[in-house]
Design an enzyme around this catalytic site. Structure first.
Site, PDB file in Angstrom:
ATOM      1  N   GLY A  29       0.813  -1.206   0.000  1.00 24.71           N
ATOM      2  CA  GLY A  29       0.000   0.000   0.000  1.00 24.71           C
ATOM      3  C   GLY A  29       0.848   1.258   0.000  1.00 24.71           C
ATOM      4  O   GLY A  29       0.449   2.284   0.552  1.00 24.71           O
ATOM      5  N   THR A  32      -0.293   5.330  -1.373  1.00 22.51           N
ATOM      6  CA  THR A  32      -1.220   6.319  -0.835  1.00 22.51           C
ATOM      7  C   THR A  32      -1.161   6.342   0.682  1.00 22.51           C
ATOM      8  O   THR A  32      -0.630   5.413   1.309  1.00 22.51           O
ATOM      9  CB  THR A  32      -2.669   6.025  -1.298  1.00 22.51           C
ATOM     10  OG1 THR A  32      -3.520   7.115  -0.964  1.00 22.51           O
ATOM     11  CG2 THR A  32      -3.203   4.756  -0.655  1.00 22.51           C
ATOM     12  N   GLY A  33      -1.690   7.402   1.284  1.00 14.18           N
ATOM     13  CA  GLY A  33      -1.830   7.474   2.721  1.00 14.18           C
ATOM     14  C   GLY A  33      -0.517   7.345   3.468  1.00 14.18           C
ATOM     15  O   GLY A  33       0.537   7.819   3.027  1.00 14.18           O
ATOM     16  N   GLY A  35       1.253   4.731   3.920  1.00 10.12           N
ATOM     17  CA  GLY A  35       2.210   3.919   3.172  1.00 10.12           C
ATOM     18  C   GLY A  35       3.037   4.742   2.207  1.00 10.12           C
ATOM     19  O   GLY A  35       4.230   4.480   2.022  1.00 10.12           O
ATOM     20  N   SER A 158      -3.079  -0.318  14.379  1.00  6.00           N
ATOM     21  CA  SER A 158      -3.902   0.884  14.490  1.00  6.00           C
ATOM     22  C   SER A 158      -4.197   1.161  15.954  1.00  6.00           C
ATOM     23  O   SER A 158      -4.397   0.226  16.749  1.00  6.00           O
ATOM     24  CB  SER A 158      -5.219   0.699  13.737  1.00  6.00           C
ATOM     25  OG  SER A 158      -6.122   1.758  14.001  1.00  6.00           O
ATOM     26  N   TYR A 183     -13.190  -3.462  11.327  1.00  7.24           N
ATOM     27  CA  TYR A 183     -11.905  -2.888  10.934  1.00  7.24           C
ATOM     28  C   TYR A 183     -10.918  -2.934  12.100  1.00  7.24           C
ATOM     29  O   TYR A 183      -9.770  -3.371  11.947  1.00  7.24           O
ATOM     30  CB  TYR A 183     -12.078  -1.451  10.453  1.00  7.24           C
ATOM     31  CG  TYR A 183     -10.747  -0.751  10.248  1.00  7.24           C
ATOM     32  CD1 TYR A 183      -9.962  -1.022   9.135  1.00  7.24           C
ATOM     33  CD2 TYR A 183     -10.262   0.157  11.199  1.00  7.24           C
ATOM     34  CE1 TYR A 183      -8.720  -0.408   8.960  1.00  7.24           C
ATOM     35  CE2 TYR A 183      -9.031   0.778  11.027  1.00  7.24           C
ATOM     36  CZ  TYR A 183      -8.274   0.492   9.910  1.00  7.24           C
ATOM     37  OH  TYR A 183      -7.035   1.092   9.760  1.00  7.24           O
TER      38      TYR A 183
END
Length: 317
Positions: A29, A32-33, A35, A158, A183
């Site tokens: 990943g 984007t973000g 990553g 997270s 999630y």
């Protein structure tokens, strides 16, 4: 021992990470973000950084952005779809390297609302992608990791997982599905995996280490622009100003994972996150969360994951 050799290492500087010339890092990943920023920061060390991405177009845009900011960046991409377990061996083969010095397990799916969705393999989408995909990918990467001198598997969890608990009898959220809870549990499963992987690596005397990191609170609205990967408007910047007292941007959210890859003082089985309440600030080693330190739950998850992915880990069990 000479005075120079007994000197303590310099303080960690998030804006000047140590050189890693000749190393090869994979960031799942990485287009984007958080990553993306992990990849950008690792690229500044002289290492070869490989972006694992489902979208060739997004990977190309990310590589262009990194090259614009990091002179002589050695960055390339491979197609990676963690929701397609059968594709992972060919993805690893397409890396075309004889060793891998680190992998950062960052890619993930986050759904905000029902309905419950599944991967092509029939697994709940977030659990199947975020946890099972990385579980299986690591198995296929293990020969490349073992070929390095002291490779690292860095799993990005997270902060949302801190308040969650796994239901080992309903890992696929079939009985009761709530998107945000599912999630959080998928990220907790990743973190359990990172801890259990390190225990098993230590038991076999492997030089590979497994480290768990989390980004704290990382918001798009506090993240600096990297067009076309991310564009922050003036309105978003002003609106997010009060939140900056508690959380941070995704560039800072990348810091714990980058330190887990590069810092020679990092050890397997550690948890790294932001310094201030686990939500913002420079990276530090923090105590492993109580529920994350339960080896029996992690071992049960390992066995279930091995069965669900159909992977054999040979000496790791």
């Amino acid at each position: 021992m000479s005075p120079a050799s007994s000197s303590p290492p310099p303080p960690w500087d998030v804006r000047r990470p140590p050189r890693a010339d000749g190393s090869v890092f994979l960031v799942t990943g990485g287009n984007t973000g958080i990553g993306y920023f992990v990849a950008e920061q690792l690229s500044s060390t002289g290492a070869t950084v490989v972006l694992g991405s489902r979208s060739p177009a997004k990977a190309e845009a990310a590589m262009g952005s990194i090259r614009a900011r990091v002179p002589d960046a050695q960055v390339r991409a491979v197609r990676l779809d963690l929701a397609d377990l059968a594709s992972l061996p060919s993805t690893v083969e397409s890396l075309a390297v004889d060793r891998l010095d680190a992998v950062v397990h960052n890619a993930g799916v986050a759904l905000d609302d029902p309905p419950r969705q599944e991967t092509g393999d029939g697994h709940e989408l977030m659990f199947g992608t975020n946890h099972l995909g990385h579980f299986a990918l690591t198995r296929w990467l293990m020969p490349l990791l073992s070929a390095a001198t002291a490779a690292r598997v860095v799993t990005m969890g997270s902060f949302a997982a801190k308040s969650e608990r796994l239901d080992l009898d309903d890992l696929q959220s079939r009985n009761e599905y709530r998107a945000k809870r599912t999630y959080g549990r998928s990220k907790l499963a990743q973190m359990y995996f990172g801890m259990e992987l390190d225990r098993r690596l230590r038991a076999t005397g492997s030089p590979v280490m497994s480290v768990v990191a989390h980004p704290g609170g990382a918001l798009d609205s506090l993240t600096p622009s990297r067009p076309p990967v991310h564009v922050r408007t003036a309105g978003a910047r002003l609106g997010a100003a009060p939140a900056a007292l508690l959380v941070q941007g995704k560039d800072a959210g990348a810091w714990p994972a980058v330190r887990a890859v590069l810092d020679p003082a990092v050890r397997g089985g550690e948890l790294w996150g932001p310094r201030v309440f686990g939500l913002r600030g420079e990276p530090r080693r923090e105590p492993v969360w109580d529920h994350l330190a339960a080896p029996s739950a992690a071992a049960r998850l390992w066995d279930a994951s091995r069965e669900l992915t159909g992977t054999s880990w040979e000496c790791l069990g």
